[in-house]
Write a protein that holds these residues in place. Structure first.
Motif, short mmCIF file in Angstrom:
data_model
loop_
_atom_site.label_atom_id
_atom_site.label_comp_id
_atom_site.label_asym_id
_atom_site.label_seq_id
_atom_site.Cartn_x
_atom_site.Cartn_y
_atom_site.Cartn_z
N GLN A 1 -0.74 13.23 7.81
CA GLN A 1 -1.23 12.01 8.45
C GLN A 1 -0.81 10.77 7.68
OE1 GLN A 1 -2.88 11.76 11.58
NE2 GLN A 1 -2.14 9.70 11.13
N ASP A 2 -0.77 10.85 6.36
CA ASP A 2 -0.33 9.70 5.57
C ASP A 2 1.15 9.42 5.81
OD1 ASP A 2 -2.84 9.35 4.53
OD2 ASP A 2 -2.43 10.42 2.65
N LEU A 3 1.95 10.46 5.96
CA LEU A 3 3.37 10.28 6.28
C LEU A 3 3.54 9.63 7.64
CD1 LEU A 3 4.78 13.69 4.99
CD2 LEU A 3 5.28 11.44 4.02
N ILE A 4 2.69 10.00 8.58
CA ILE A 4 2.76 9.41 9.92
C ILE A 4 2.37 7.94 9.86
CG2 ILE A 4 1.72 9.42 12.23
CD1 ILE A 4 1.55 12.47 11.99
N TYR A 5 1.31 7.62 9.09
CA TYR A 5 0.93 6.22 8.91
C TYR A 5 2.12 5.43 8.34
CZ TYR A 5 -4.09 7.28 9.51
OH TYR A 5 -5.31 7.65 10.00
N ALA A 6 2.76 5.98 7.32
CA ALA A 6 3.88 5.30 6.67
C ALA A 6 5.03 5.08 7.66
CB ALA A 6 4.36 6.11 5.46
N ARG A 7 5.34 6.11 8.41
CA ARG A 7 6.42 5.99 9.40
C ARG A 7 6.08 4.95 10.46
NH1 ARG A 7 7.68 11.24 12.89
NH2 ARG A 7 5.76 10.53 13.92
N ASP A 8 4.84 4.95 10.94
CA ASP A 8 4.41 3.96 11.93
C ASP A 8 4.55 2.54 11.40
OD1 ASP A 8 3.78 5.91 13.74
OD2 ASP A 8 1.60 5.70 13.55
N ALA B 1 0.83 -1.21 0.00
CA ALA B 1 0.00 0.00 0.00
C ALA B 1 0.87 1.26 0.00
CB ALA B 1 -0.93 -0.01 1.21
N LEU B 2 1.99 1.22 0.72
CA LEU B 2 2.89 2.37 0.74
C LEU B 2 3.53 2.61 -0.62
CD1 LEU B 2 4.77 1.98 4.16
CD2 LEU B 2 2.81 3.42 3.62
N ILE B 3 3.90 1.52 -1.29
CA ILE B 3 4.48 1.65 -2.63
C ILE B 3 3.47 2.27 -3.59
CG2 ILE B 3 5.33 0.34 -4.62
CD1 ILE B 3 6.54 -1.66 -2.59
N GLU B 4 2.23 1.77 -3.54
CA GLU B 4 1.18 2.28 -4.44
C GLU B 4 0.89 3.76 -4.17
OE1 GLU B 4 -2.04 -0.36 -3.69
OE2 GLU B 4 -1.26 -1.95 -5.01
N ALA B 5 1.05 4.17 -2.91
CA ALA B 5 0.77 5.57 -2.53
C ALA B 5 1.99 6.46 -2.68
CB ALA B 5 0.25 5.62 -1.10
N GLY B 6 3.12 5.89 -3.08
CA GLY B 6 4.35 6.67 -3.19
C GLY B 6 4.90 7.11 -1.86
N LEU B 7 4.66 6.29 -0.82
CA LEU B 7 5.05 6.67 0.54
C LEU B 7 6.17 5.80 1.12
CD1 LEU B 7 1.49 7.33 1.99
CD2 LEU B 7 3.36 9.00 1.94
N LEU B 8 6.56 4.75 0.41
CA LEU B 8 7.63 3.92 0.96
C LEU B 8 8.92 4.73 1.04
CD1 LEU B 8 8.38 1.10 2.00
CD2 LEU B 8 9.07 0.52 -0.33
N ILE B 9 9.19 5.47 -0.04
CA ILE B 9 10.25 6.48 -0.04
C ILE B 9 9.55 7.77 -0.46
CG2 ILE B 9 12.47 7.19 -1.00
CD1 ILE B 9 13.03 4.26 -1.60
N PRO B 10 9.12 8.57 0.50
CA PRO B 10 8.26 9.71 0.17
C PRO B 10 8.95 10.77 -0.68
CG PRO B 10 9.00 9.82 2.46
CD PRO B 10 9.43 8.49 1.93
N VAL B 11 8.34 11.06 -1.81
CA VAL B 11 8.81 12.10 -2.72
C VAL B 11 7.62 12.97 -3.09
CG1 VAL B 11 9.87 12.61 -4.95
CG2 VAL B 11 10.64 10.62 -3.64
N GLY B 12 7.80 14.27 -3.10
CA GLY B 12 6.70 15.16 -3.45
C GLY B 12 5.85 15.49 -2.24
#
Length: 218
Positions: free
Chosen positions: A49-56, A33-44
């Motif tokens: 809250q989505d960044l916090i979810y990813a970090r958690d 899910a993080l990969i699909e959302a572009g949040l595994l390695i956040p760019v842009g």
């Protein structure tokens, strides 16, 4: 996607808190899910809250890796977290898991005898954390005791670990220490009573000593 990520995060939190084996599968689902959302390695740009979810999610993955004794997975999760701890530091609130994980990473470096890397990491931390933060103070003390040869203090540190996951790496350190002590004993003594060897190698019983002896002979 935000709603889906929230649901996955919530399920993962409950599973991790309950120490359930399904946590492994949920982590795989969460990372996808993080990969699909572009949040595994956040760019842009991303919602805070989505960044916090990813970090958690990545922090849970790092802790879970230690619980299941998967050290390479811990290394990967910790490396991925640096984008959140460093690059996103100005846009995210501090994480209560950051110092516990940094402490685990420091002990990991000690188990690999990467002393130079250990001190490089320490230099990047606020100086006051070295003595004031229990999660950083623990590996700092371990390193000092190792350099002093105060192995009994390293052994006692297992019971004083600030988090249960720390014991895994302290046990790994003790394995290295026992091998070193055993090599010295072999060179110094023609024979050694079992009780003395048990004490010198920090074993609680002779059965563990025998298992160690057998393993070193294999």
């Amino acid at each position: 996607m935000a709603s889906n990520l929230k649901q996955i995060h919530s399920k993962l939190q409950r599973s991790f808190a309950g120490n359930k084996q399904e946590t492994t599968a949920l982590l795989a689902q969460a990372k996808l899910a993080l990969i699909e959302a572009g949040l595994l390695i956040p760019v842009g740009d991303h919602r805070e809250q989505d960044l916090i979810y990813a970090r958690d999610i990545l922090e849970i993955g790092a802790f879970w890796s230690i619980r299941i004794q998967d050290v390479p997975a811990f290394d990967r999760y910790f490396a991925q977290l640096q984008a959140f701890y460093i690059d996103c530091a100005t846009v995210l609130p501090p994480s209560p898991r950051q110092y516990p994980l940094q402490g685990l990473n420091l002990i990991r470096l000690l188990t690999q005898n990467r002393i130079s890397d250990f001190h490089t990491v320490l230099e990047s931390l606020p100086p006051e954390t070295l003595q004031e933060n229990q999660f950083i103070r623990h590996p700092v003390n371990l390193e000092r005791w190792l350099m002093e040869g105060s192995y009994s203090k390293v052994w006692n540190a297992r019971e004083e670990a600030p988090a249960a996951e720390y014991r895994f790496f302290v046990d790994s350190l003790m394995g290295t220490i026992r091998n070193e002590i055993a090599s010295c004993e072999e060179a110094a003594y023609n024979s050694l009573p079992m009780a003395d060897a048990q004490t010198l190698l920090f074993f609680n019983n002779q059965q563990d000593l025998m298992q160690f002896t057998q393993a070193t002979m294999d």
